[in-house]
Scaffold this motif. Structure first.
Motif, PDB file in Angstrom:
ATOM      1  N   ILE A 147      13.951  -3.008 -16.910  1.00 16.09           N
ATOM      2  CA  ILE A 147      13.639  -2.432 -15.604  1.00 16.09           C
ATOM      3  C   ILE A 147      12.202  -1.895 -15.536  1.00 16.09           C
ATOM      4  N   PRO A 148      11.732  -1.162 -16.556  1.00 14.22           N
ATOM      5  CA  PRO A 148      10.336  -0.693 -16.490  1.00 14.22           C
ATOM      6  C   PRO A 148       9.339  -1.840 -16.366  1.00 14.22           C
ATOM      7  N   ARG A 149       9.595  -2.946 -17.050  1.00 14.46           N
ATOM      8  CA  ARG A 149       8.713  -4.111 -16.937  1.00 14.46           C
ATOM      9  C   ARG A 149       8.738  -4.676 -15.516  1.00 14.46           C
ATOM     10  N   LEU A 150       9.915  -4.742 -14.918  1.00 13.07           N
ATOM     11  CA  LEU A 150      10.034  -5.227 -13.546  1.00 13.07           C
ATOM     12  C   LEU A 150       9.241  -4.332 -12.589  1.00 13.07           C
ATOM     13  N   ILE A 151       9.377  -3.024 -12.754  1.00 12.83           N
ATOM     14  CA  ILE A 151       8.653  -2.093 -11.897  1.00 12.83           C
ATOM     15  C   ILE A 151       7.145  -2.253 -12.088  1.00 12.83           C
ATOM     16  N   ASP A 152       6.729  -2.505 -13.323  1.00 10.94           N
ATOM     17  CA  ASP A 152       5.309  -2.750 -13.577  1.00 10.94           C
ATOM     18  C   ASP A 152       4.821  -4.019 -12.868  1.00 10.94           C
ATOM     19  N   ASP A 153       5.699  -5.028 -12.778  1.00 14.98           N
ATOM     20  CA  ASP A 153       5.323  -6.246 -12.056  1.00 14.98           C
ATOM     21  C   ASP A 153       5.031  -5.936 -10.588  1.00 14.98           C
ATOM     22  N   TYR A 154       5.870  -5.103  -9.972  1.00 13.98           N
ATOM     23  CA  TYR A 154       5.623  -4.693  -8.592  1.00 13.98           C
ATOM     24  C   TYR A 154       4.338  -3.876  -8.492  1.00 13.98           C
ATOM     25  N   ARG A 155       4.134  -2.979  -9.445  1.00 12.40           N
ATOM     26  CA  ARG A 155       2.950  -2.129  -9.431  1.00 12.40           C
ATOM     27  C   ARG A 155       1.677  -2.979  -9.527  1.00 12.40           C
ATOM     28  N   ARG A 156       1.669  -3.951 -10.432  1.00 14.03           N
ATOM     29  CA  ARG A 156       0.498  -4.812 -10.596  1.00 14.03           C
ATOM     30  C   ARG A 156       0.255  -5.647  -9.343  1.00 14.03           C
ATOM     31  N   ALA A 157       1.311  -6.206  -8.763  1.00 20.13           N
ATOM     32  CA  ALA A 157       1.144  -7.032  -7.560  1.00 20.13           C
ATOM     33  C   ALA A 157       0.597  -6.206  -6.398  1.00 20.13           C
ATOM     34  N   ALA A 158       1.034  -4.954  -6.279  1.00 23.74           N
ATOM     35  CA  ALA A 158       0.527  -4.090  -5.207  1.00 23.74           C
ATOM     36  C   ALA A 158      -0.957  -3.807  -5.404  1.00 23.74           C
ATOM     37  N   ALA A 159      -1.349  -3.505  -6.635  1.00 25.41           N
ATOM     38  CA  ALA A 159      -2.767  -3.267  -6.910  1.00 25.41           C
ATOM     39  C   ALA A 159      -3.580  -4.524  -6.638  1.00 25.41           C
ATOM     40  N   ASN A 160      -3.021  -5.694  -7.003  1.00 21.30           N
ATOM     41  CA  ASN A 160      -3.719  -6.953  -6.749  1.00 21.30           C
ATOM     42  C   ASN A 160      -3.865  -7.216  -5.251  1.00 21.30           C
ATOM     43  N   ALA A 161      -2.868  -6.813  -4.482  1.00 22.56           N
ATOM     44  CA  ALA A 161      -2.944  -7.007  -3.032  1.00 22.56           C
ATOM     45  C   ALA A 161      -4.133  -6.251  -2.445  1.00 22.56           C
ATOM     46  N   ILE A 162      -4.331  -5.032  -2.878  1.00 21.69           N
ATOM     47  CA  ILE A 162      -5.462  -4.254  -2.382  1.00 21.69           C
ATOM     48  C   ILE A 162      -6.780  -4.872  -2.845  1.00 21.69           C
ATOM     49  N   LYS A 163      -6.824  -5.344  -4.104  1.00 20.62           N
ATOM     50  CA  LYS A 163      -8.028  -6.032  -4.589  1.00 20.62           C
ATOM     51  C   LYS A 163      -8.331  -7.269  -3.757  1.00 20.62           C
ATOM     52  N   ALA A 164      -7.273  -7.925  -3.289  1.00 17.23           N
ATOM     53  CA  ALA A 164      -7.436  -9.156  -2.520  1.00 17.23           C
ATOM     54  C   ALA A 164      -7.804  -8.894  -1.075  1.00 17.23           C
ATOM     55  N   GLY A 165      -7.828  -7.626  -0.664  1.00 15.04           N
ATOM     56  CA  GLY A 165      -8.257  -7.295   0.685  1.00 15.04           C
ATOM     57  C   GLY A 165      -7.153  -7.025   1.687  1.00 15.04           C
ATOM     58  N   PHE A 166      -5.900  -6.988   1.232  1.00 15.99           N
ATOM     59  CA  PHE A 166      -4.814  -6.645   2.151  1.00 15.99           C
ATOM     60  C   PHE A 166      -4.925  -5.180   2.558  1.00 15.99           C
ATOM     61  N   ASP A 167      -4.420  -4.873   3.750  1.00 17.41           N
ATOM     62  CA  ASP A 167      -4.439  -3.495   4.252  1.00 17.41           C
ATOM     63  C   ASP A 167      -3.294  -2.659   3.706  1.00 17.41           C
ATOM     64  N   GLY A 168      -2.358  -3.285   3.041  1.00 17.09           N
ATOM     65  CA  GLY A 168      -1.207  -2.605   2.458  1.00 17.09           C
ATOM     66  C   GLY A 168      -0.225  -3.645   1.963  1.00 17.09           C
ATOM     67  N   VAL A 169       0.991  -3.200   1.650  1.00 13.32           N
ATOM     68  CA  VAL A 169       2.030  -4.120   1.196  1.00 13.32           C
ATOM     69  C   VAL A 169       3.350  -3.776   1.875  1.00 13.32           C
ATOM     70  N   GLN A 170       4.235  -4.746   1.857  1.00 10.27           N
ATOM     71  CA  GLN A 170       5.622  -4.513   2.243  1.00 10.27           C
ATOM     72  C   GLN A 170       6.505  -4.992   1.101  1.00 10.27           C
ATOM     73  N   LEU A 171       7.410  -4.142   0.631  1.00  7.34           N
ATOM     74  CA  LEU A 171       8.367  -4.530  -0.395  1.00  7.34           C
ATOM     75  C   LEU A 171       9.519  -5.281   0.254  1.00  7.34           C
ATOM     76  N   HIS A 172       9.776  -6.476  -0.227  1.00  6.74           N
ATOM     77  CA  HIS A 172      10.883  -7.280   0.300  1.00  6.74           C
ATOM     78  C   HIS A 172      12.171  -6.832  -0.399  1.00  6.74           C
ATOM     79  N   ALA A 173      12.945  -6.022   0.320  1.00  4.61           N
ATOM     80  CA  ALA A 173      14.212  -5.512  -0.217  1.00  4.61           C
ATOM     81  C   ALA A 173      15.371  -6.007   0.642  1.00  4.61           C
ATOM     82  N   ALA A 174      15.220  -7.210   1.204  1.00  3.23           N
ATOM     83  CA  ALA A 174      16.171  -7.718   2.195  1.00  3.23           C
ATOM     84  C   ALA A 174      16.622  -9.132   1.845  1.00  3.23           C
ATOM     85  N   ASN A 175      17.464  -9.693   2.725  1.00  3.36           N
ATOM     86  CA  ASN A 175      17.790 -11.120   2.766  1.00  3.36           C
ATOM     87  C   ASN A 175      18.424 -11.672   1.491  1.00  3.36           C
ATOM     88  N   GLY A 176      19.066 -10.828   0.713  1.00  2.13           N
ATOM     89  CA  GLY A 176      19.774 -11.306  -0.466  1.00  2.13           C
ATOM     90  C   GLY A 176      18.896 -11.584  -1.669  1.00  2.13           C
TER      91      GLY A 176
END
Length: 362
Positions: A147-176
């Motif tokens: 689980i900690p590794r999984l959470i780190d994957d989300y953390r890294r992707a969020a940081a990468n999103a900001i580096k890539a110029g996104f204004d923020g992120v949305q966590l996909h916690a839906a649709n199965g």
């Protein structure tokens, strides 16, 4: 009384109108899940949306099982997203990256790995793979130590999103998908701290959201939930209790917005099997609430005016109507998408839909 054309503040993001673009998987990335220049054209055409929520974007190789969908786990992906976000901003738009782990919905022929989930379950139906449709495979349960590794994957992707110029992120916690598989009691049979009670089943959502908010700020973090009945085999015996608890926890964290896919009426796309939960969630979530699925311009206007939602996210209408805001404001007819080109690789059915006013003056 607010209208669809009034501005709305989403944490640190100022949206000039309340007609948002919902996430739409279109499969225009490379085989290695890298964004392409064609995607910059597509999104820039739709920059008049109050907010664009990007297509679902993988946080890791493990979690991305859709052919030609983009990711955000590596430097090459970050660099390839920059021209996309630059084009949107140059056109006056705003975009957040939807962060995606598909869980048991991936297929090993795409990822090279056995799918993972909350428990050892198999989704019904078939996966979309490079080789066509294939039966879903049984997922292995994520070990507690993973689980900690999984959470780190989300953390890294969020940081990468900001580096890539996104204004923020949305966590996909839906649709199965993965987080939803942890939330619902017909897909989560764990007996540890992440299973059993509602409080335990929302733990992963809580921890991932807090981790991402710690990296990029809660004011740039959104979440998507789907408080409906069965979706890709994921369901819950008491969805109102589950999703109001989840929304209340997200409200405590202070996220920028909550977007929910809850079909309206007798949707033919993904019917809603339970009474609407949005009114109950509105009572426990204190931030901006965005609703999605099957809205018409008229029903969207009524919903925002009633106060049930602060904005409406349109999905399928944005496929064939890059100028959706202009069409709604002018009462212009909406074009219909070409279903045959939804997931093809080229510009057809992606960047070649005309703007209504250009057609009228041609």
């Amino acid at each position: 009384m607010p209208t669809l054309f009034d501005p709305v503040q989403l944490g640190a993001i100022a949206a000039p109108n309340r007609i948002f673009m919902a996430p739409l998987t279109r499969g225009r990335g490379t085989h290695e899940h890298v964004p392409t220049p064609l995607m910059a054209d597509h999104y820039a055409q739709r920059a008049s949306a109050g907010l664009i929520i990007s297509e679902a974007t993988g946080i890791s190789r493990e979690g991305l099982g859709w052919p030609y969908a983009p990711g955000l786990w590596g430097d090459e992906q970050v660099e390839a997203w920059k021209p996309v976000t630059d084009a949107i901003h140059a056109a006056g738009g705003r975009i957040v990256a939807q962060l995606w782990h598909m869980g048991r919905i991936v297929h090993s022929s795409v990822t090279g790995q056995q799918p993972v989930s909350s428990s050892a379950t198999t989704a019904p139906g078939q996966a979309h793979t490079y080789g066509g449709k294939q039966d879903y495979e049984e997922a292995r349960p994520l070990a507690l130590a993973e689980i900690p590794r999984l959470i780190d994957d989300y953390r890294r992707a969020a940081a990468n999103a900001i580096k890539a110029g996104f204004d923020g992120v949305q966590l996909h916690a839906a649709n199965g998908y993965l987080i939803d598989q942890f939330l619902r009691d017909n897909s989560n049979f764990r007996e540890d701290a992440y299973g059993g009670s509602i409080d335990n089943r929302i733990r992963l959502l809580d921890e991932v959201t807090r981790a991402v908010a710690d990296v990029i700020g809660a004011d740039r973090t959104g979440v998507r939930l789907s408080p409906n009945g069965d979706v890709q085999g994921a369901n819950d015996s008491n969805p109102q209790a589950l999703f109001t608890a989840a929304a209340a926890r997200l409200s405590e964290i202070g996220i920028a917005f909550l977007e929910m896919r809850e079909p309206q009426g007798d949707s033919s796309f993904r019917p809603n099997e339970v009474p609407p939960i949005a009114p109950a969630i509105r009572q426990v979530f204190n931030g901006p609430l965005i609703l999605n699925s099957d809205f018409t311009p008229e029903s969207a206007e009524r919903t925002v005016a009633s106060g049930l939602a602060d904005a409406i996210a349109f999905g399928r209408p944005y496929i064939a109507n890059p100028d959706l805001v202009d069409r709604i404001s002018g009462g212009l007819p909406l074009a219909s998408p070409d279903v045959a080109t939804l997931y093809t690789q080229g510009p057809e059915g992606y960047t070649d839909y005309p703007f209504a006013r250009e057609t009228a003056t041609a």
